[in-house]
Design a protein around this motif. Structure first.
Motif, PDB file in Angstrom:
ATOM      1  N   ALA A 216     -36.600 -15.366  -8.344  1.00  0.00           N
ATOM      2  CA  ALA A 216     -37.497 -14.217  -8.539  1.00  0.00           C
ATOM      3  C   ALA A 216     -36.965 -12.989  -7.808  1.00  0.00           C
ATOM      4  O   ALA A 216     -36.972 -11.872  -8.348  1.00  0.00           O
ATOM      5  CB  ALA A 216     -38.898 -14.562  -8.048  1.00  0.00           C
ATOM      6  N   LYS A 217     -36.494 -13.192  -6.591  1.00  0.00           N
ATOM      7  CA  LYS A 217     -35.969 -12.073  -5.790  1.00  0.00           C
ATOM      8  C   LYS A 217     -34.772 -11.426  -6.501  1.00  0.00           C
ATOM      9  O   LYS A 217     -34.680 -10.199  -6.601  1.00  0.00           O
ATOM     10  CB  LYS A 217     -35.563 -12.589  -4.407  1.00  0.00           C
ATOM     11  N   ALA A 218     -33.863 -12.262  -7.016  1.00  0.00           N
ATOM     12  CA  ALA A 218     -32.679 -11.746  -7.710  1.00  0.00           C
ATOM     13  C   ALA A 218     -33.066 -11.030  -9.005  1.00  0.00           C
ATOM     14  O   ALA A 218     -32.496  -9.981  -9.342  1.00  0.00           O
ATOM     15  CB  ALA A 218     -31.718 -12.892  -8.009  1.00  0.00           C
TER      16      ALA A 218
ATOM     17  N   SER B  38     -44.035 -17.547 -23.001  1.00  0.00           N
ATOM     18  CA  SER B  38     -45.115 -16.924 -23.782  1.00  0.00           C
ATOM     19  C   SER B  38     -45.131 -17.359 -25.245  1.00  0.00           C
ATOM     20  O   SER B  38     -46.180 -17.430 -25.858  1.00  0.00           O
ATOM     21  CB  SER B  38     -44.994 -15.402 -23.717  1.00  0.00           C
ATOM     22  N   THR B  39     -43.952 -17.623 -25.817  1.00  0.00           N
ATOM     23  CA  THR B  39     -43.721 -18.044 -27.219  1.00  0.00           C
ATOM     24  C   THR B  39     -43.925 -16.920 -28.240  1.00  0.00           C
ATOM     25  O   THR B  39     -43.630 -17.107 -29.408  1.00  0.00           O
ATOM     26  CB  THR B  39     -44.589 -19.259 -27.650  1.00  0.00           C
ATOM     27  N   PHE B  40     -44.406 -15.768 -27.800  1.00  0.00           N
ATOM     28  CA  PHE B  40     -44.655 -14.668 -28.731  1.00  0.00           C
ATOM     29  C   PHE B  40     -43.594 -13.574 -28.583  1.00  0.00           C
ATOM     30  O   PHE B  40     -42.870 -13.519 -27.604  1.00  0.00           O
ATOM     31  CB  PHE B  40     -46.052 -14.064 -28.493  1.00  0.00           C
ATOM     32  N   SER B  41     -43.551 -12.676 -29.560  1.00  0.00           N
ATOM     33  CA  SER B  41     -42.639 -11.542 -29.558  1.00  0.00           C
ATOM     34  C   SER B  41     -42.873 -10.662 -28.330  1.00  0.00           C
ATOM     35  O   SER B  41     -43.994 -10.229 -28.078  1.00  0.00           O
ATOM     36  CB  SER B  41     -42.865 -10.729 -30.840  1.00  0.00           C
ATOM     37  N   VAL B  42     -41.801 -10.410 -27.561  1.00  0.00           N
ATOM     38  CA  VAL B  42     -41.906  -9.549 -26.370  1.00  0.00           C
ATOM     39  C   VAL B  42     -40.820  -8.482 -26.420  1.00  0.00           C
ATOM     40  O   VAL B  42     -39.650  -8.782 -26.671  1.00  0.00           O
ATOM     41  CB  VAL B  42     -41.745 -10.365 -25.056  1.00  0.00           C
ATOM     42  N   THR B  43     -41.216  -7.228 -26.167  1.00  0.00           N
ATOM     43  CA  THR B  43     -40.240  -6.134 -26.110  1.00  0.00           C
ATOM     44  C   THR B  43     -40.385  -5.308 -24.828  1.00  0.00           C
ATOM     45  O   THR B  43     -39.546  -4.452 -24.563  1.00  0.00           O
ATOM     46  CB  THR B  43     -40.393  -5.185 -27.322  1.00  0.00           C
ATOM     47  N   ASN B  44     -41.420  -5.563 -24.059  1.00  0.00           N
ATOM     48  CA  ASN B  44     -41.633  -4.831 -22.811  1.00  0.00           C
ATOM     49  C   ASN B  44     -40.780  -5.449 -21.703  1.00  0.00           C
ATOM     50  O   ASN B  44     -40.912  -6.632 -21.397  1.00  0.00           O
ATOM     51  CB  ASN B  44     -43.128  -4.883 -22.444  1.00  0.00           C
ATOM     52  N   SER B  45     -39.917  -4.645 -21.091  1.00  0.00           N
ATOM     53  CA  SER B  45     -38.957  -5.194 -20.126  1.00  0.00           C
ATOM     54  C   SER B  45     -39.630  -5.773 -18.887  1.00  0.00           C
ATOM     55  O   SER B  45     -39.149  -6.758 -18.316  1.00  0.00           O
ATOM     56  CB  SER B  45     -37.909  -4.142 -19.736  1.00  0.00           C
ATOM     57  N   ASP B  46     -40.754  -5.192 -18.459  1.00  0.00           N
ATOM     58  CA  ASP B  46     -41.469  -5.741 -17.304  1.00  0.00           C
ATOM     59  C   ASP B  46     -42.058  -7.115 -17.625  1.00  0.00           C
ATOM     60  O   ASP B  46     -42.044  -8.030 -16.794  1.00  0.00           O
ATOM     61  CB  ASP B  46     -42.598  -4.800 -16.862  1.00  0.00           C
ATOM     62  N   GLU B  47     -42.579  -7.252 -18.838  1.00  0.00           N
ATOM     63  CA  GLU B  47     -43.149  -8.528 -19.281  1.00  0.00           C
ATOM     64  C   GLU B  47     -42.044  -9.586 -19.419  1.00  0.00           C
ATOM     65  O   GLU B  47     -42.224 -10.747 -19.038  1.00  0.00           O
ATOM     66  CB  GLU B  47     -43.860  -8.329 -20.629  1.00  0.00           C
ATOM     67  N   ILE B  48     -40.892  -9.163 -19.936  1.00  0.00           N
ATOM     68  CA  ILE B  48     -39.743 -10.064 -20.075  1.00  0.00           C
ATOM     69  C   ILE B  48     -39.340 -10.595 -18.696  1.00  0.00           C
ATOM     70  O   ILE B  48     -39.110 -11.789 -18.509  1.00  0.00           O
ATOM     71  CB  ILE B  48     -38.555  -9.340 -20.750  1.00  0.00           C
ATOM     72  N   LYS B  49     -39.281  -9.693 -17.729  1.00  0.00           N
ATOM     73  CA  LYS B  49     -38.892 -10.051 -16.357  1.00  0.00           C
ATOM     74  C   LYS B  49     -39.870 -11.078 -15.772  1.00  0.00           C
ATOM     75  O   LYS B  49     -39.463 -12.086 -15.199  1.00  0.00           O
ATOM     76  CB  LYS B  49     -38.880  -8.778 -15.510  1.00  0.00           C
ATOM     77  N   GLU B  50     -41.155 -10.818 -15.955  1.00  0.00           N
ATOM     78  CA  GLU B  50     -42.185 -11.720 -15.424  1.00  0.00           C
ATOM     79  C   GLU B  50     -42.082 -13.112 -16.049  1.00  0.00           C
ATOM     80  O   GLU B  50     -42.147 -14.133 -15.362  1.00  0.00           O
ATOM     81  CB  GLU B  50     -43.571 -11.117 -15.697  1.00  0.00           C
ATOM     82  N   ASN B  51     -41.911 -13.157 -17.372  1.00  0.00           N
ATOM     83  CA  ASN B  51     -41.778 -14.446 -18.064  1.00  0.00           C
ATOM     84  C   ASN B  51     -40.551 -15.212 -17.589  1.00  0.00           C
ATOM     85  O   ASN B  51     -40.576 -16.439 -17.456  1.00  0.00           O
ATOM     86  CB  ASN B  51     -41.687 -14.235 -19.578  1.00  0.00           C
ATOM     87  N   LEU B  52     -39.468 -14.482 -17.343  1.00  0.00           N
ATOM     88  CA  LEU B  52     -38.221 -15.107 -16.913  1.00  0.00           C
ATOM     89  C   LEU B  52     -38.370 -15.730 -15.525  1.00  0.00           C
ATOM     90  O   LEU B  52     -37.812 -16.795 -15.251  1.00  0.00           O
ATOM     91  CB  LEU B  52     -37.097 -14.063 -16.914  1.00  0.00           C
ATOM     92  N   ILE B  53     -39.147 -15.080 -14.668  1.00  0.00           N
ATOM     93  CA  ILE B  53     -39.385 -15.610 -13.319  1.00  0.00           C
ATOM     94  C   ILE B  53     -40.148 -16.928 -13.388  1.00  0.00           C
ATOM     95  O   ILE B  53     -39.835 -17.890 -12.686  1.00  0.00           O
ATOM     96  CB  ILE B  53     -40.139 -14.568 -12.458  1.00  0.00           C
ATOM     97  N   PHE B  54     -41.153 -16.984 -14.258  1.00  0.00           N
ATOM     98  CA  PHE B  54     -41.989 -18.187 -14.327  1.00  0.00           C
ATOM     99  C   PHE B  54     -41.363 -19.311 -15.156  1.00  0.00           C
ATOM    100  O   PHE B  54     -41.869 -20.429 -15.159  1.00  0.00           O
ATOM    101  CB  PHE B  54     -43.378 -17.832 -14.874  1.00  0.00           C
ATOM    102  N   GLN B  55     -40.256 -19.009 -15.814  1.00  0.00           N
ATOM    103  CA  GLN B  55     -39.644 -20.004 -16.706  1.00  0.00           C
ATOM    104  C   GLN B  55     -39.244 -21.289 -15.991  1.00  0.00           C
ATOM    105  O   GLN B  55     -39.349 -22.383 -16.541  1.00  0.00           O
ATOM    106  CB  GLN B  55     -38.420 -19.385 -17.404  1.00  0.00           C
TER     107      GLN B  55
END
Length: 293
Positions: free
Chosen positions: A207-209, A227-244
């Protein structure tokens, strides 16, 4: 609409990427840059290493990422996807393909991810198991009744779900699932409980990186594992990637949503054809292929 999908850990093979290196000067430059960024010659292991060497997490993850991203790069502008998705590690490749992440930044994150996951694996004996032939809901219900940590980790396709957790809890779950009629409940040869709460130390480290890395606005939507849904917001992408890392890979649901949103073909970019097989099992009418160079 053209969908590009990117494989994850397990797709590696000896000799991967060699033809790209030999036939495309741009690919050669990217591989050499990767050797510099990683601090060791990953190309030597990819091109000539043993299966055992390739299985090391700090090698496997960057190797699969490099094969996918460099292959996508040499395809050029003609092969521009209209939507992307990646299976676990493959999500980083997808984020380079849709221009959210720069190549070197993503490679550093993949390397950090591999190191963090390896450390988390060493903290506690844990593993994963493949369960075949049961409804997802039944597998989830059985896992919820087992003492210890065991959760659904990879929703790969209908009737194929991977569970993840503590070794004893996984073994107990496998026995219980066989009693419920699973065709197979097989412990996998992996070093840890990926996509489970046991990856929390790795999630915190990654998450820090991720927070310190620049994320651009993507050129097309990504359907993320979380999320499984279409995402284009970079902040949302970042958040999803952290929780992956601690959340399940919802591949079945992601592919279903891509089809619902207009995907007409799925091109697998990277080593192997595992994802093409999964897509076909999710929807028999889906068109799948590998890229032509």
């Amino acid at each position: 609409m053209k969908a590009y999908v990117f494989p994850g850990q397990g797709a590696q093979f000896t000799g991967m990427g060699l033809s790209l290196y030999e036939n495309f000067p741009e690919a050669q430059k990217m591989f050499e840059k990767a050797n510099q960024v990683l601090g060791f010659n990953i190309t030597d292991i990819m091109f000539e290493g043993t299966a055992e060497q390739l299985k090391q997490t700090n090698v496997t993850q960057p190797a699969v990422f490099l094969h996918s991203v460099i292959l996508n790069h040499v395809l050029g502008e003609d092969a521009k996807p209209e939507m992307v998705a990646g299976h676990s590690l493959g999500e980083f490749s997808a984020l380079v393909a849709n221009k959210t992440l720069e190549f070197e930044d993503a490679l550093r994150l993949v390397s950090k991810r591999a190191e963090a996951m390896q450390k988390a694996c060493e903290l506690q004996p844990s593993t994963m198991a493949a369960v075949l032939g049961l409804e997802d809901e039944l597998v989830e219900a059985v896992c919820a009744e087992i003492d210890g940590v065991v959760v659904a980790a990879n929703y790969n396709c209908p009737g194929q779900l991977v569970i993840s957790g503590e070794v004893k809890a996984i073994e107990a779950a496998c026995e219980a699932l066989k009693e419920k009629g699973a065709k197979r409940a097989l412990v996998l040869p992996v070093g840890g409980a990926f996509h489970s709460p046991l990856m929390e130390p790795a999630r915190e480290e990654l998450a820090k990186a991720i927070e310190e890395t620049k994320f651009n606005t993507p050129i097309c939507p990504i359907y993320q594992n979380v999320s499984t849904f279409s995402v284009t917001n970079s902040d949302e992408i970042k958040e999803n990637l952290i929780f992956q890392l601690t959340a399940p890979v919802k591949w079945t649901q992601s592919v279903q949503n891509m089809i619902k949103d207009g995907a007409t073909s799925f091109t697998e970019i990277g080593p192997g054809k595992v994802l093409q097989g999964l897509v076909k099992k999710i929807d028999r009418s889906a068109v799948t292929n590998s890229p032509e160079l």
